[in-house]
Design a protein around this motif. Structure first.
Motif, PDB file in Angstrom:
ATOM      1  N   LEU A  76      32.974  34.756  34.195  1.00 53.13           N
ATOM      2  CA  LEU A  76      33.312  35.332  32.885  1.00 53.13           C
ATOM      3  C   LEU A  76      34.413  36.380  33.070  1.00 53.13           C
ATOM      4  CD1 LEU A  76      29.704  35.879  31.457  1.00 53.13           C
ATOM      5  CD2 LEU A  76      31.104  33.818  31.452  1.00 53.13           C
ATOM      6  N   ARG A  77      35.260  36.517  32.022  1.00 55.09           N
ATOM      7  CA  ARG A  77      35.242  35.724  30.814  1.00 55.09           C
ATOM      8  C   ARG A  77      36.012  34.401  30.945  1.00 55.09           C
ATOM      9  NH1 ARG A  77      38.632  39.225  26.851  1.00 55.09           N
ATOM     10  NH2 ARG A  77      39.709  39.561  28.806  1.00 55.09           N
ATOM     11  N   ALA A  78      37.165  34.481  31.618  1.00 54.09           N
ATOM     12  CA  ALA A  78      38.122  33.392  31.481  1.00 54.09           C
ATOM     13  C   ALA A  78      37.583  32.028  31.932  1.00 54.09           C
ATOM     14  CB  ALA A  78      39.403  33.742  32.233  1.00 54.09           C
ATOM     15  N   GLY A  79      36.658  32.021  32.883  1.00 54.67           N
ATOM     16  CA  GLY A  79      36.113  30.758  33.369  1.00 54.67           C
ATOM     17  C   GLY A  79      35.416  29.964  32.275  1.00 54.67           C
ATOM     18  N   LEU A 100      32.099  38.924  36.010  1.00 57.44           N
ATOM     19  CA  LEU A 100      32.786  39.864  36.912  1.00 57.44           C
ATOM     20  C   LEU A 100      33.965  40.461  36.163  1.00 57.44           C
ATOM     21  CD1 LEU A 100      33.123  37.713  40.181  1.00 57.44           C
ATOM     22  CD2 LEU A 100      31.310  39.328  39.620  1.00 57.44           C
ATOM     23  N   LYS A 101      34.190  41.738  36.378  1.00 54.55           N
ATOM     24  CA  LYS A 101      35.370  42.373  35.791  1.00 54.55           C
ATOM     25  C   LYS A 101      36.081  43.090  36.922  1.00 54.55           C
ATOM     26  CE  LYS A 101      38.190  43.808  32.762  1.00 54.55           C
ATOM     27  NZ  LYS A 101      39.239  42.823  32.496  1.00 54.55           N
ATOM     28  N   ARG A 102      37.361  42.774  37.079  1.00 56.09           N
ATOM     29  CA  ARG A 102      38.123  43.400  38.152  1.00 56.09           C
ATOM     30  C   ARG A 102      38.455  44.834  37.781  1.00 56.09           C
ATOM     31  NH1 ARG A 102      43.473  40.696  40.546  1.00 56.09           N
ATOM     32  NH2 ARG A 102      44.225  41.318  38.517  1.00 56.09           N
ATOM     33  N   ASP A 103      38.084  45.769  38.621  1.00 49.60           N
ATOM     34  CA  ASP A 103      38.473  47.163  38.402  1.00 49.60           C
ATOM     35  C   ASP A 103      39.987  47.261  38.586  1.00 49.60           C
ATOM     36  OD1 ASP A 103      39.275  49.877  39.321  1.00 49.60           O
ATOM     37  OD2 ASP A 103      37.161  50.312  38.976  1.00 49.60           O
ATOM     38  N   LEU A 128      34.314  27.889  38.542  1.00 48.44           N
ATOM     39  CA  LEU A 128      35.473  27.772  37.649  1.00 48.44           C
ATOM     40  C   LEU A 128      36.063  29.148  37.375  1.00 48.44           C
ATOM     41  CD1 LEU A 128      33.970  25.435  34.850  1.00 48.44           C
ATOM     42  CD2 LEU A 128      35.085  24.742  36.979  1.00 48.44           C
ATOM     43  N   ASP A 129      37.349  29.305  37.652  1.00 49.08           N
ATOM     44  CA  ASP A 129      38.068  30.533  37.307  1.00 49.08           C
ATOM     45  C   ASP A 129      39.548  30.189  37.210  1.00 49.08           C
ATOM     46  OD1 ASP A 129      39.054  33.074  36.965  1.00 49.08           O
ATOM     47  OD2 ASP A 129      37.807  33.979  38.514  1.00 49.08           O
ATOM     48  N   PRO A 130      40.208  30.467  36.084  1.00 48.69           N
ATOM     49  CA  PRO A 130      41.603  30.034  35.942  1.00 48.69           C
ATOM     50  C   PRO A 130      42.542  30.652  36.968  1.00 48.69           C
ATOM     51  CG  PRO A 130      40.760  30.859  33.845  1.00 48.69           C
ATOM     52  CD  PRO A 130      39.714  31.140  34.881  1.00 48.69           C
ATOM     53  N   MET A 131      42.208  31.877  37.442  1.00 44.29           N
ATOM     54  CA  MET A 131      43.136  32.543  38.357  1.00 44.29           C
ATOM     55  C   MET A 131      42.457  32.982  39.647  1.00 44.29           C
ATOM     56  SD  MET A 131      45.573  34.816  35.945  1.00 44.29           S
ATOM     57  CE  MET A 131      44.387  36.072  35.573  1.00 44.29           C
ATOM     58  N   LEU A 132      43.077  32.617  40.750  1.00 45.82           N
ATOM     59  CA  LEU A 132      42.613  33.105  42.055  1.00 45.82           C
ATOM     60  C   LEU A 132      43.718  34.067  42.509  1.00 45.82           C
ATOM     61  CD1 LEU A 132      41.477  30.674  44.904  1.00 45.82           C
ATOM     62  CD2 LEU A 132      42.241  32.985  45.285  1.00 45.82           C
ATOM     63  N   ALA A 133      43.513  35.352  42.294  1.00 50.41           N
ATOM     64  CA  ALA A 133      44.570  36.338  42.571  1.00 50.41           C
ATOM     65  C   ALA A 133      44.359  36.952  43.959  1.00 50.41           C
ATOM     66  CB  ALA A 133      44.601  37.377  41.462  1.00 50.41           C
ATOM     67  N   THR A 134      43.617  38.072  44.036  1.00 45.38           N
ATOM     68  CA  THR A 134      43.323  38.627  45.367  1.00 45.38           C
ATOM     69  C   THR A 134      42.251  37.797  46.073  1.00 45.38           C
ATOM     70  OG1 THR A 134      41.517  40.037  44.591  1.00 45.38           O
ATOM     71  CG2 THR A 134      43.741  40.981  44.522  1.00 45.38           C
ATOM     72  N   GLY A 135      41.502  37.009  45.284  1.00 47.00           N
ATOM     73  CA  GLY A 135      40.390  36.225  45.842  1.00 47.00           C
ATOM     74  C   GLY A 135      39.072  36.969  45.761  1.00 47.00           C
ATOM     75  N   GLY A 136      39.115  38.246  45.340  1.00 48.88           N
ATOM     76  CA  GLY A 136      37.897  39.060  45.304  1.00 48.88           C
ATOM     77  C   GLY A 136      36.796  38.444  44.443  1.00 48.88           C
ATOM     78  N   SER A 137      37.166  37.886  43.304  1.00 46.12           N
ATOM     79  CA  SER A 137      36.152  37.325  42.397  1.00 46.12           C
ATOM     80  C   SER A 137      35.480  36.095  43.008  1.00 46.12           C
ATOM     81  CB  SER A 137      36.778  36.951  41.045  1.00 46.12           C
ATOM     82  OG  SER A 137      37.354  38.097  40.472  1.00 46.12           O
ATOM     83  N   ILE A 138      36.268  35.278  43.688  1.00 49.59           N
ATOM     84  CA  ILE A 138      35.677  34.089  44.325  1.00 49.59           C
ATOM     85  C   ILE A 138      34.776  34.518  45.488  1.00 49.59           C
ATOM     86  CG2 ILE A 138      36.206  31.968  45.633  1.00 49.59           C
ATOM     87  CD1 ILE A 138      36.894  31.855  42.596  1.00 49.59           C
TER      88      ILE A 138
HETATM   89  C1  PRP Z   1      40.749  37.860  36.141  1.00 52.40           C
HETATM   90  C2  PRP Z   1      40.686  36.356  36.320  1.00 52.40           C
HETATM   91  C3  PRP Z   1      39.819  36.184  37.513  1.00 52.40           C
HETATM   92  C4  PRP Z   1      40.139  37.399  38.345  1.00 52.40           C
HETATM   93  C5  PRP Z   1      41.054  37.000  39.462  1.00 52.40           C
HETATM   94  O1  PRP Z   1      39.610  38.293  35.475  1.00 52.40           O
HETATM   95  O2  PRP Z   1      40.206  35.658  35.192  1.00 52.40           O
HETATM   96  O3  PRP Z   1      38.430  36.179  37.210  1.00 52.40           O
HETATM   97  O4  PRP Z   1      40.792  38.341  37.477  1.00 52.40           O
HETATM   98  O5  PRP Z   1      41.356  38.079  40.261  1.00 52.40           O
HETATM   99  P1  PRP Z   1      40.909  38.241  41.776  1.00 52.40           P
HETATM  100  O6  PRP Z   1      41.178  36.934  42.463  1.00 52.40           O
HETATM  101  O7  PRP Z   1      41.835  39.339  42.251  1.00 52.40           O
HETATM  102  O8  PRP Z   1      39.485  38.645  41.814  1.00 52.40           O
HETATM  103  P2  PRP Z   1      39.429  39.726  34.809  1.00 52.40           P
HETATM  104  O9  PRP Z   1      38.827  40.715  35.744  1.00 52.40           O
HETATM  105  O10 PRP Z   1      40.725  40.147  34.162  1.00 52.40           O
HETATM  106  O11 PRP Z   1      38.323  39.451  33.721  1.00 52.40           O
HETATM  107  P3  PRP Z   1      38.363  38.574  32.390  1.00 52.40           P
HETATM  108  O12 PRP Z   1      38.269  37.133  32.808  1.00 52.40           O
HETATM  109  O13 PRP Z   1      37.182  39.056  31.643  1.00 52.40           O
HETATM  110  O14 PRP Z   1      39.666  38.870  31.664  1.00 52.40           O
END
Ligand code: PRP
Length: 208
Positions: A76-79, A100-103, A128-138
């Motif tokens: 959540l949310r974007a997934g 999860l919410k990225r600080d 499912l997550d549209p963005m894999l940025a730092t990878g922290g959420s995964i």
């Molecule tokens: C964004 C995105 C991923 C995460 C990716 O979520 O949807 O879940 O960041 O970043 P990472 O790979 O660095 O962890 P966000 O925290 O903005 O929450 P949201 O989906 O509620 O907007």
């Protein structure tokens, strides 16, 4: 671990629409659903099957169905925007949510919600997550799942940053990642470049 980048012209065109900052939230949402289904097709290609008896208008035969049911784990949310079309395509699907919410300052995910099925050991799990940025959420999601003694089969992510892929590869070398595109890099705020902005905000129309 494999990183599978879908190089399908239609997927790339849909991603172009998502990247365009002029694309409105409802259209963004539609493209996110379509791309999620395309990625899911790839990611589920090697699922095990079992045979059941079925009668065609002419014969009784043994015919394959999926051996195990599927668990989608949207972050959540974007997934959540990735779930609907996959579910229409394959209705025998369970959904387990991880919030999860990225600080924004430390770029680390804070866990605010977990709701998973009680029994998961027979399920084929896809994150499912549209963005894999730092990878922290995964990383956090796999850690949460391992607390329940289950492992995801794959991560499905529309765009990925090389930094995030590297981080996931280092920690979980067995985990496959399916993505439409591996972008250039992260900016100082942890956003993927060129990217598509903040997927959650664009999907739900909550950008500034
Ligand atoms: C964004 C995105 C991923 C995460 C990716 O979520 O949807 O879940 O960041 O970043 P990472 O790979 O660095 O962890 P966000 O925290 O903005 O929450 P949201 O989906 O509620 O907007």
């Amino acid at each position: 671990m494999a990183v599978i980048e879908i190089n399908h012209p239609m997927a790339l065109e849909k991603l172009t629409v998502m990247r365009n900052k002029e694309t409105a939230s409802n259209k963004f949402s539609r493209k996110l659903e379509e791309l999620s289904l395309m990625l899911f097709h790839e990611a589920s290609k090697n699922l095990a099957v079992k045979k059941i008896k079925v009668s065609t208008p002419f014969h009784e035969i043994e015919s394959p169905i999926l051996k195990n049911e599927i668990l989608l784990v949207p972050i959540l949310r974007a997934g959540m925007g990735m779930v609907p079309m996959i579910r229409r395509f394959y209705p025998r699907t369970h959904i387990g949510m991880i919030g999860l919410k990225r600080d924004e300052h430390i770029l680390k995910p804070i866990t605010y919600y977990i709701n998973l099925p009680k029994k998961m050991d027979d399920l084929e799990i896809f994150i499912l997550d549209p963005m894999l940025a730092t990878g922290g959420s995964i990383l956090k999601t796999v850690e949460i799942l391992s607390g329940y003694n289950v492992k995801p089969r794959a991560v499905i992510s529309i765009i990925s940053a090389p930094e995030g892929i590297k981080a996931v590869k280092e920690k979980y070398p067995w985990l496959d990642i399916y993505t439409v595109a591996i972008d250039e890099k992260l900016n100082d705020s942890g956003f993927i470049l060129p990217g598509l902005g903040d997927a959650g905000d664009r999907l739900f129309g909550t950008e500034d």
